[in-house]
Enzyme design. Structure first.
Site, PDB file in Angstrom:
ATOM      1  N   SER A 241      36.103  21.555 -15.875  1.00  0.00           N
ATOM      2  CA  SER A 241      34.858  22.254 -15.599  1.00  0.00           C
ATOM      3  C   SER A 241      33.737  21.237 -15.489  1.00  0.00           C
ATOM      4  CB  SER A 241      34.543  23.242 -16.712  1.00  0.00           C
ATOM      5  OG  SER A 241      34.179  22.520 -17.874  1.00  0.00           O
ATOM      6  N   LYS A 242      32.622  21.746 -15.064  1.00  0.00           N
ATOM      7  CA  LYS A 242      31.499  20.838 -14.860  1.00  0.00           C
ATOM      8  C   LYS A 242      31.111  20.120 -16.144  1.00  0.00           C
ATOM      9  CE  LYS A 242      30.350  23.644 -11.047  1.00  0.00           C
ATOM     10  NZ  LYS A 242      29.738  24.888 -10.590  1.00  0.00           N
TER      11      LYS A 242
END
Length: 466
Positions: A241-242
């Site tokens: 994920s970011k």
RNA sequence: GGCCCGUUCGUCUAUCGGUUAGGACGCCAGGUUUUCAACCUGGAAAGACGAGUUCGAUUCUCGUACGGGCUGCCA
């Protein structure tokens, strides 16, 4: 082959295009383009709080780098808000949806309690079957009447038939109390209106598919073909994920990977065509199919990306490489090359591309062709130069004056020169390389001499001999 | 908690009941070479666990474990 294929990539513009999104886009692109269909791009920007134009720009740039061109205009989901609301109201009119006056606080309180009691947090609105006459004059949301018995079967091309019991389905919100549509409604309406035939997306949407199907059914629309692909995990196996070390596509461009290598790598991540590992876009387009997609999540492996990038660099033609290197320089915020450097680079490309994995790697090996005298040797080169006496280099240099400037003759000359000094050419190669390039890692000494030409070669050797 | 999905070498994967379980990256060891890079050859390396079905399970079924996802007036 009756209906043409229409796929879409629908990112939300809340950050850069990360690697998982890039792969989803690639799969959609491959599927549509490989079958003469259309590949559409829709920005899911209905969340006005978190959507930014910068993120949209970053996504577009990432796709451009990867060469994933879409048909038609970029569609803004937010622009369709009126149409989404219209659908919600149509459902309301048909009594397939209803007004729910429960406040967010009430719902939150319900969930908290359900959780603490270990019960299902699925919210059942008391307004589902309420008489219109009992409606208060206060804000409301529109919820769909989801089926409460029976099952919904998601016929998924990757996951197989996934059965969800309808009692698990909640009456999801279609329109917020401010009248704006919610994602779940917007995707369905847009996918239908855009004529999307195949929805290929991350399997984090698998459960959503069942809920979206209730909207399709309520509207009497055809359900698209589903293909929920497994997510990509980080090297540690955790979700990518970011906030978990995921990098944007553009960062990979800035690291100098070849776009074709990235496409090849991404395609191979979660999809396979027998034992094929290295393939061209044309082959990928020809081979790609939904049944080649695996069901388990994959981890991102930089080493393999590097290897594939190198193979694609070696297979690219020189002019294409030059353009991609220039684009790389811009994205990495490096100074661009002069025309003269570009010309030299292209002359040297034939012996650089087969030994480079990334563009910075290639450029490093191309130093000999990019620098001009006087050459500053780096540490390793300086060390190589120190192992040979200046005498040898200055003795060799004049001999280059009259030799014919061809690979064969240069080889003959240098070998016999080495022999005359009771050594092997291998001993000479290190210092020669250092004198010519100022680097320890370079193409072959002969290639460099040929590319540099007689005058420049002799000048550099003279410089090095001091 | 509830629901859904997944699990083959370190990593990506092949296998669609019968294989010495194959390939690729990486790794290790040799080789070639212009002591680098590139290249070539070889090697180590896997079916989560337990039942069941079957003449025969990596492959089918169930359970367990572990991992992941969803469970929002986010997308």
């Amino acid at each position: 082959m009756s209906n043409p294929v229409v796929t879409r990539f629908a990112p939300s513009p809340t950050g850069f295009l990360h690697i998982g999104g890039a792969r989803t886009a690639l799969f959609n692109w491959l599927y549509a383009r490989g079958r003469g269909g259309k590949f559409l791009l829709r920005i899911e920007d209905t969340d006005r709080e978190r959507s930014t134009p910068e993120a949209t720009a970053a996504i577009l740039q990432g796709m451009e780098w990867l060469g994933l061109d879409h048909d038609g205009d970029v569609i803004s989901q937010f622009d369709g808000a009126a149409r989404h609301a219209q659908v919600a109201h149509q459902l309301l009119g048909e009594r397939k949806a209803y007004k729910c006056f429960a406040t967010q606080d009430e719902i939150a309180a319900f969930r908290d309690q359900a959780k603490s009691e270990g019960k299902s947090t699925l919210y059942r609105s008391p307004w589902r079957d309420a008489e219109t006459a009992s409606h208060p004059d206060s804000p409301y949301v529109i919820r769909i009447k989801a089926p409460q018995s029976g099952v919904t079967i998601i016929n998924d091309q990757v996951q197989g038939d996934v059965t969800i019991r309808n009692e698990q389905l909640d009456d999801m919100i279609l329109l917020r109390s401010d009248g704006t549509p919610v994602y779940m409604l917007a995707v369905v309406v847009d996918d239908h209106d855009m004529g999307v035939t195949h929805v290929i997306r991350g399997d984090d949407h698998l459960n959503n598919a069942a809920r979206q199907m209730t909207i399709y059914q309520a509207m009497g629309w055809d359900v698209p073909v589903w293909a929920h692909i497994p997510l990509i995990h980080g090297p540690d196996g955790k979700k990518l994920s970011k906030r978990h070390g995921a990098l944007g596509a553009q960062e990979y461009q800035a690291m100098g990977y070849a776009a074709a290598g990235m496409r090849n790598y991404l395609a191979r991540l979660g999809w396979s065509h027998g034992d094929d590992e290295f393939f061209s876009d044309a082959q990928a387009l020809d081979w790609f199919d939904l049944d080649g997609i695996g069901k388990s999540p994959a981890r991102f492996d930089t080493k393999k990306l590097e290897n594939l990038s190198g193979q694609h660099i070696a297979a690219s033609d020189d002019a294409a490489l030059r353009h991609e290197i220039q684009a790389y320089l811009v994205s990495a915020q490096q100074p661009s090359l002069t025309d003269a450097q570009l010309e030299n680079l292209e002359k040297a490309m034939y012996c650089l591309k087969e030994r480079s994995r990334t563009f910075p790697d290639l450029l490093e090996k191309a130093q000999f062709a990019l620098v001009s005298r006087p050459i500053q040797p780096d540490q390793k080169a300086a060390k190589a130069l120190a192992t040979v006496s200046d005498g040898i280099l200055s003795e060799l240099t004049p001999q280059l004056q009259n030799v014919s400037w061809s690979r064969d003759d240069l080889e003959t000359l240098l070998n016999s020169f080495a022999e005359a000094h009771d050594t092997k050419f291998g001993k000479l190669a290190g210092p020669l390389r250092a004198a010519l390039a100022g680097r320890a890692v370079t193409p072959s000494v002969f290639d460099m001499m040929l590319i540099l030409g007689r005058d420049e070669t002799m000048a550099r050797l003279t410089d090095a001999a001091g």
